[in-house]
Design an enzyme around this catalytic site. Structure first.
Site, PDB file in Angstrom:
ATOM      1  CG  ASP A 285      -2.074  -0.989   1.079  1.00  0.00           C
ATOM      2  OD1 ASP A 285      -2.260  -1.517  -0.034  1.00  0.00           O
ATOM      3  OD2 ASP A 285      -2.768  -1.237   2.081  1.00  0.00           O
ATOM      4  N   GLY A 286       2.014   1.211   0.664  1.00  0.00           N
ATOM      5  CA  GLY A 286       2.912   2.363   0.658  1.00  0.00           C
ATOM      6  C   GLY A 286       3.419   2.683  -0.733  1.00  0.00           C
TER       7      GLY A 286
ATOM      8  CG  ASN B  43      -3.755   6.269   3.036  1.00  0.00           C
ATOM      9  OD1 ASN B  43      -4.737   5.883   2.408  1.00  0.00           O
ATOM     10  ND2 ASN B  43      -2.905   5.427   3.600  1.00  0.00           N
TER      11      ASN B  43
ATOM     12  CG  ASP C 188       0.712  12.345  21.656  1.00  0.00           C
ATOM     13  OD1 ASP C 188       1.005  13.205  22.504  1.00  0.00           O
ATOM     14  OD2 ASP C 188       0.808  11.113  21.865  1.00  0.00           O
TER      15      ASP C 188
ATOM     16  CB  THR D  34      -9.195   1.361   6.028  1.00  0.00           C
ATOM     17  OG1 THR D  34      -8.550   1.707   4.790  1.00  0.00           O
ATOM     18  CG2 THR D  34     -10.699   1.290   5.814  1.00  0.00           C
TER      19      THR D  34
ATOM     20  CE1 TYR E 161      -1.369   7.017  13.951  1.00  0.00           C
ATOM     21  CE2 TYR E 161      -0.800   8.990  12.713  1.00  0.00           C
ATOM     22  CZ  TYR E 161      -0.772   8.274  13.890  1.00  0.00           C
ATOM     23  OH  TYR E 161      -0.141   8.784  14.995  1.00  0.00           O
ATOM     24  CB  SER E 162      -7.988   7.866  10.408  1.00  0.00           C
ATOM     25  OG  SER E 162      -9.209   8.271  10.994  1.00  0.00           O
TER      26      SER E 162
ATOM     27  CB  SER F 107      -4.467   2.579  14.123  1.00  0.00           C
ATOM     28  OG  SER F 107      -3.815   3.826  13.929  1.00  0.00           O
TER      29      SER F 107
END
Length: 297
Positions: free
Chosen positions: A77-78, A151, A181, A192, A194-195, A197
């Site tokens: 995905d990266g 993303n 933070d 789906t 970082y958000s 998580s």
């Protein structure tokens, strides 16, 4: 009959997938497909296998031929996120082969490359337009001409010592001062990642919404907020170190608190190739293990 052309983009990967790359090149040669390959990726591949001498190299998005059928991303995905910087606003579709682990975006399994390409060349697919985010500032040129993200765009504290305060306005109206933070502004595609998580919701592609999700907020009653993609955010950051980190997908810059941010929908979208076997909810069920009785594992 005009000869078909495609582009290939990738980054360094584990040598265990080299046989799949060889299979890919053999297939493209058999089908007499003209291939343009990203120069840095070509250099990497040359150390892994003997590349066909029929490959054409391209060096950046500016000399990527505009008459290609699609760009094939080899990686995870990266790599798919990085491939967006290759096609930009050209409208060239992207198909992703998953050499990584999760594969939300790179949906073609490495063992099914030939089957997938047969379907694509036979036009048995749909194009799914995905919204992007754009970040800018009146104080400086951020990320130059690559200030867009498929993303998410994230503001994060510069060091590990203390929280920062992110003062956010939505369409000119004060929304909140996030003591945290950081905050994540995500597209449906990034919902789906970082958000998610950090407790953010899953948003269907094409829904016309973005989401702002706090990262470890001081006030536990501060929750993620979904807002219209037609809106514009203004961010002003306060920090004891007078610095913060801005992330735009895989790109990062360290900025001073004097730099105020404007975030809105980018003026272009990216076309992702989706095969008949691809399904947004099917992907969620597979990748997030929905419907499985985890007591059996």
């Amino acid at each position: 009959m005009q000869q078909k052309s495609i582009a290939i983009y990738g980054r360094a990967f584990n040598s265990s997938v080299v046989p799949y790359v060889k299979q890919l090149f053999a297939y493209l040669n058999e089908k007499n497909i003209t291939v343009y390959i990203y120069s840095d990726f070509y250099d990497f591949l040359n150390g892994q296998l003997e590349c066909p001498n029929t490959l054409h190299r391209y060096y950046n998005h500016q000399d990527l031929p505009q008459n290609i059928l699609f760009l094939l991303s080899l990686g995870g995905d990266g790599t798919m996120l990085s491939a967006v910087s290759q096609v930009r606003d050209s409208g060239i579709p992207i198909a992703g082969v998953n050499f990584g682990r999760l594969g939300f975006l790179a949906s073609i399994h490495k063992t099914k490359i030939i089957q997938a390409l047969d379907d694509i060349f036979a036009e048995r697919y749909t194009l799914q337009a995905r919204d992007l985010l754009e970040v800018s500032s009146d104080q400086q040129n951020i990320f130059k001409d690559a200030n867009f993200a498929l993303n998410d765009i994230t503001v994060f504290r510069h060091d590990s010592s203390s929280m920062i305060t992110i003062n956010v306005k939505l369409n000119g109206e004060i929304l909140n001062s996030y003591w945290a933070d950081g905050v994540i502004i995500a597209t449906p595609t990034g919902s789906t990642a970082y958000s998610l998580s950090c407790g953010g919701p899953i948003i269907m592609p094409g829904s016309g919404n973005f989401v702002i999700t706090p990262v470890s907020p001081h006030n536990l009653n501060v929750r993620p907020l979904i807002f219209s993609a037609d809106s514009e955010l203004e961010l002003e950051i306060e920090s004891r170190t007078e610095k913060y980190i801005l992330s735009c997908d895989s790109k990062n810059e360290t900025l001073t608190t004097a730099t105020k941010l404007h975030i809105k929908r980018a003026p272009f979208s990216v076309n992702l190739i989706r095969l008949a076997s691809d399904s947004f909810f099917g992907t969620l069920r597979e990748k997030l293990l929905w419907g499985l009785d985890v007591r059996n594992y």
